[in-house]
Design a protein around this motif. Structure first.
Motif, mmCIF file in Angstrom:
data_model
loop_
_atom_site.group_PDB
_atom_site.id
_atom_site.type_symbol
_atom_site.label_atom_id
_atom_site.label_comp_id
_atom_site.label_asym_id
_atom_site.label_seq_id
_atom_site.Cartn_x
_atom_site.Cartn_y
_atom_site.Cartn_z
ATOM 1 N N VAL A 1 2.150 1.877 -3.488
ATOM 2 C CA VAL A 1 1.094 2.304 -4.407
ATOM 3 C C VAL A 1 0.669 3.743 -4.122
ATOM 4 O O VAL A 1 0.600 4.586 -5.026
ATOM 5 C CB VAL A 1 -0.117 1.358 -4.321
ATOM 6 C CG1 VAL A 1 -1.310 1.920 -5.105
ATOM 7 C CG2 VAL A 1 0.251 -0.024 -4.850
ATOM 8 N N THR A 2 0.384 4.048 -2.864
ATOM 9 C CA THR A 2 -0.118 5.389 -2.517
ATOM 10 C C THR A 2 0.960 6.456 -2.641
ATOM 11 O O THR A 2 0.648 7.620 -2.915
ATOM 12 C CB THR A 2 -0.687 5.404 -1.091
ATOM 13 O OG1 THR A 2 0.317 4.949 -0.163
ATOM 14 C CG2 THR A 2 -1.903 4.494 -0.989
ATOM 15 N N SER A 3 2.231 6.085 -2.448
ATOM 16 C CA SER A 3 3.309 7.072 -2.583
ATOM 17 C C SER A 3 3.425 7.570 -4.020
ATOM 18 O O SER A 3 3.964 8.647 -4.274
ATOM 19 C CB SER A 3 4.642 6.478 -2.129
ATOM 20 O OG SER A 3 5.083 5.460 -3.014
ATOM 21 N N GLY B 1 0.699 8.021 -5.865
ATOM 22 C CA GLY B 1 -0.597 8.609 -6.195
ATOM 23 C C GLY B 1 -1.655 7.606 -6.576
ATOM 24 O O GLY B 1 -2.738 7.982 -7.045
ATOM 25 N N ARG C 1 -4.018 3.843 -5.781
ATOM 26 C CA ARG C 1 -4.967 3.391 -4.760
ATOM 27 C C ARG C 1 -5.068 1.872 -4.812
ATOM 28 O O ARG C 1 -5.024 1.268 -5.888
ATOM 29 C CB ARG C 1 -6.341 4.025 -5.036
ATOM 30 C CG ARG C 1 -7.394 3.752 -3.972
ATOM 31 C CD ARG C 1 -8.591 4.685 -4.196
ATOM 32 N NE ARG C 1 -9.213 4.452 -5.492
ATOM 33 C CZ ARG C 1 -10.262 3.649 -5.680
ATOM 34 N NH1 ARG C 1 -10.788 3.004 -4.661
ATOM 35 N NH2 ARG C 1 -10.784 3.491 -6.884
ATOM 36 N N LYS D 1 0.829 -1.205 0.000
ATOM 37 C CA LYS D 1 0.000 0.000 0.000
ATOM 38 C C LYS D 1 0.866 1.258 0.000
ATOM 39 O O LYS D 1 0.548 2.233 -0.704
ATOM 40 C CB LYS D 1 -0.933 0.022 1.203
ATOM 41 C CG LYS D 1 -1.848 1.253 1.194
ATOM 42 C CD LYS D 1 -2.824 1.280 2.337
ATOM 43 C CE LYS D 1 -3.722 2.513 2.239
ATOM 44 N NZ LYS D 1 -4.684 2.596 3.340
ATOM 45 N N THR D 2 1.937 1.257 0.770
ATOM 46 C CA THR D 2 2.814 2.421 0.829
ATOM 47 C C THR D 2 3.414 2.729 -0.534
ATOM 48 O O THR D 2 3.483 3.895 -0.953
ATOM 49 C CB THR D 2 3.942 2.196 1.853
ATOM 50 O OG1 THR D 2 3.373 1.915 3.136
ATOM 51 C CG2 THR D 2 4.834 3.425 1.965
ATOM 52 N N THR E 1 -7.398 -1.443 -3.090
ATOM 53 C CA THR E 1 -8.535 -1.900 -2.289
ATOM 54 C C THR E 1 -8.549 -3.426 -2.286
ATOM 55 O O THR E 1 -7.898 -4.071 -3.120
ATOM 56 C CB THR E 1 -9.876 -1.373 -2.855
ATOM 57 O OG1 THR E 1 -10.014 -1.836 -4.206
ATOM 58 C CG2 THR E 1 -9.922 0.141 -2.825
ATOM 59 N N LYS F 1 -1.811 5.707 -11.010
ATOM 60 C CA LYS F 1 -1.976 7.081 -11.503
ATOM 61 C C LYS F 1 -1.239 7.232 -12.828
ATOM 62 O O LYS F 1 -0.086 6.825 -12.960
ATOM 63 C CB LYS F 1 -1.437 8.074 -10.490
ATOM 64 C CG LYS F 1 -1.626 9.532 -10.885
ATOM 65 C CD LYS F 1 -1.062 10.458 -9.814
ATOM 66 C CE LYS F 1 -1.226 11.907 -10.224
ATOM 67 N NZ LYS F 1 -0.645 12.824 -9.207
#
Length: 267
Positions: free
Chosen positions: A241-243, A245, A247, A238-239, A249, A265
């Protein structure tokens, strides 16, 4: 009231306001100083911790690789049952330590790499590399693998995509069901916003989302006691992926399987 008395009261009032303002100034400066000291202390501690973790992982990696190599070339068939058990214990311990070091270096990489390179990466090439890594498990379990990469190129750091697929594949293997052959399906598509979406699905034992939905991607979280793990793989995923931009689930049902959906992104 005399003019002299009025002037004295005004002067006293001005002095009182000045004293109040001075006390406020001292208090604010003290707070700022303490905040700056705290930030400096935390920064130093964080740098020391990162350096310690890096040195530890770096110094352990070489001898650990040698140990794993020696175990692999050992003539296992010539050992008696007792020594086979000892070698298996060595192999398991080395494997767990290797996994821990890998997780540690991944977390350090995420925190220290402020300028990772985002490029169009071939998901089929990365997935082939991941499958080669898990080749023994794939053959042993007879994993049924299905891929449909409608979007071949994914805008993401190459090392991050490899790490994401490694963690998801590792989880699928660890939490496969004993009652049926493991099936893994990976597809890529574009959503209505034009972003690439990767869906990683398996038919493993699943996760009880009614109990753990808010803890899936937290650090050191484990949801099945019968499988040994570090509990950091999904946190790292998750870190990463989100770093960038993106998401991620999860959709899962106990004894049915799990599906992770990652939205990348666009560059």
């Amino acid at each position: 009231m005399s003019t002299q008395l009025k002037d004295t009261m005004i002067k006293n009032s001005d002095f009182s306001a000045l004293a109040t303002n001075f006390r406020d100034y001292i208090t604010r400066n003290k707070i700022i100083y303490e905040r700056d000291q705290l930030i400096e202390d935390l920064t130093t501690r964080n740098q020391d911790l990162n350096q310690f973790a890096y040195i530890t992982s770096h110094n352990l990696r070489a001898p650990l690789s040698n140990l794993i190599g020696l175990i692999d070339i050992l003539n296992y068939d010539h050992l008696d049952e007792y020594n086979k058990t000892i070698v298996d214990m060595f192999r398991d311990s080395a494997s767990k330590l290797n996994e821990t070091i890998y997780d540690l270096t991944q977390m350090l990489s995420i925190k220290s790499n402020k300028k990772v390179i985002v490029e169009d990466v071939s998901v089929s090439c990365i997935f082939k590399k991941v499958c080669n890594y898990f080749n023994k498990q794939i053959l042993k379990l007879g994993i049924n693998m299905h891929t449909d990469f409608l979007c071949e190129m994914i805008p993401f750091p190459k090392s991050y995509l490899e790490s994401v697929l490694m963690n998801l594949m590792s989880n699928s293997i660890k939490y496969s069901s004993a009652g049926r052959p493991l099936r893994i399906e990976i597809i890529t598509r574009k959503n209505e916003d034009g972003n690439v979406v990767l869906i990683f699905t398996d038919n493993g034992i699943g996760i009880d989302l009614t109990r753990y939905s808010d803890k899936i991607f937290e650090l050191n979280q484990r949801f099945h006691s019968h499988v040994i793990g570090s509990g950091v793989g999904l946190f790292i995923t998750k870190t990463q992926v989100t770093s960038m931009g993106g998401r991620i689930t999860v959709d899962s049902e106990v004894d049915k399987g799990t599906a992770f959906t990652i939205t990348f992104k666009s560059i």
